[in-house]
Design a protein around this motif. Sequence first.
Motif, PDB file in Angstrom:
ATOM      1  N   SER A   1     -39.170  23.635  13.625  1.00 38.58           N
ATOM      2  CA  SER A   1     -38.840  22.504  12.751  1.00 38.58           C
ATOM      3  C   SER A   1     -38.592  21.235  13.560  1.00 38.58           C
TER       4      SER A   1
ATOM      5  N   LEU B   1     -30.719  28.398  19.126  1.00 39.98           N
ATOM      6  CA  LEU B   1     -31.665  28.077  18.061  1.00 39.98           C
ATOM      7  C   LEU B   1     -32.685  29.191  17.897  1.00 39.98           C
TER       8      LEU B   1
ATOM      9  N   GLN C   1     -36.116  27.275  13.856  1.00 41.96           N
ATOM     10  CA  GLN C   1     -35.438  25.998  14.067  1.00 41.96           C
ATOM     11  C   GLN C   1     -36.152  25.159  15.125  1.00 41.96           C
TER      12      GLN C   1
ATOM     13  N   TYR D   1     -28.219  21.637  17.159  1.00 41.41           N
ATOM     14  CA  TYR D   1     -29.413  21.332  16.364  1.00 41.41           C
ATOM     15  C   TYR D   1     -29.452  19.863  15.926  1.00 41.41           C
TER      16      TYR D   1
END
Length: 398
Positions: A50, A43, A47, A99
């Motif tokens: 987030s 990641l 990311q 993710y």
Amino acid sequence: MLVAPARVPATRRLAATLYGYAFLTDLVLLYPLYVLLFADTGLSVGQISSLFVLWAAAGIVLEVPSGVWADAVSRRLLLCLAPLLAAAGFALWVLLPSYPAFAVGFLLWGAGGALRSGALEALVFTELERLGAADRYARLIGRTRTAEVLGAVGSGVLAGPVFALGGYLAVGAASVVTCLLAAAVAARFPEHRQPPAAPVPSGGDDEPGWLDSLRLGLREVRADRRVRAAVLLLAAVTAIWGGLDEYTGLLAADTGMAEVGVPLLLLLVWAGMTVGGLLAPLGERLSHSGYAGLLVFAAAATAAGALLRHPAGFVLLAAAFAAFQLATVLADVRLQARITGSARATVTSLAGMATDLTIVAFYAGYGLLAGAMGNPAAFAVAVLPYLLVALWLLTGRA
């Protein structure tokens, strides 16, 4: 207030259950390593950021509904469910590292935190009040915060050796086990339902429904200025230093300390937080002006310790975080003492949502400050609002 001798065992059982639950809830070995897990999975920083936003959003959206649910159904039930949701999230992380799995795990973890927030404080205060020991709330909650810190310290100590033995899978399994133990401990909480403070249109049912609990909680915050002020004070006191805590590692690195020594500086800060929680019974003696002075001291010590740009500055930072921890516990005590209705968890969750919203705004502001000024200066500027809170207290409006 004296507690009847026959009720002392009940108070001790409540305290022991509370401390055990708090310790196990934060004894999560993934805490020190989950960012590394995300990075090792591939990641990007964007990311990962987030994922933090999803985590915060889940808590904000579910904070008040969970508090209403706790008042309408069962606070103990929510305290049992909270660590189970976190356990499911942690299991996803290590079994299906990706993710989407990380995102679902954060949503589950955020939901678990929302279930616990409000319900825990409301259950503890209500049970102490039933036992004629409401004056012990500050002592119990202060020690609870200490148990949480000790749990986090324990996770930091154990994570390395467990990871060396079995990697992320072993660390994740240990985290799931502690969550399951926390749920088992939560089942031991006593719970005696408090009758509703006002008649509710529930078709003759003695227990308020979900909408009734929400109305009662909102009505109490709107109608009682003292409760409203306590909600705002808790959010104002908790949010900034709670946000700064996430950046203490970066501040430690800015002192020139080698990476191997950074955990030692953070341990000093955690020790300060531990002391702050234990000082709660003494802190209850503070007047309005004394409480305001406590916030001014904490802000000044934070700014001075950060601007020193030296490892020795963390001694001041530890003292500041001890004061902030104490101030947070006392703000919670003030709120619980002012709530008179049956929707205690709802009102407490409203304070939690206000805190979460303030923290999200703080993260955005701190990022801009640190980018322009560096971490030491950003720490010093970030605590300036505490001077306004102290002034507000001195006006007597809180």
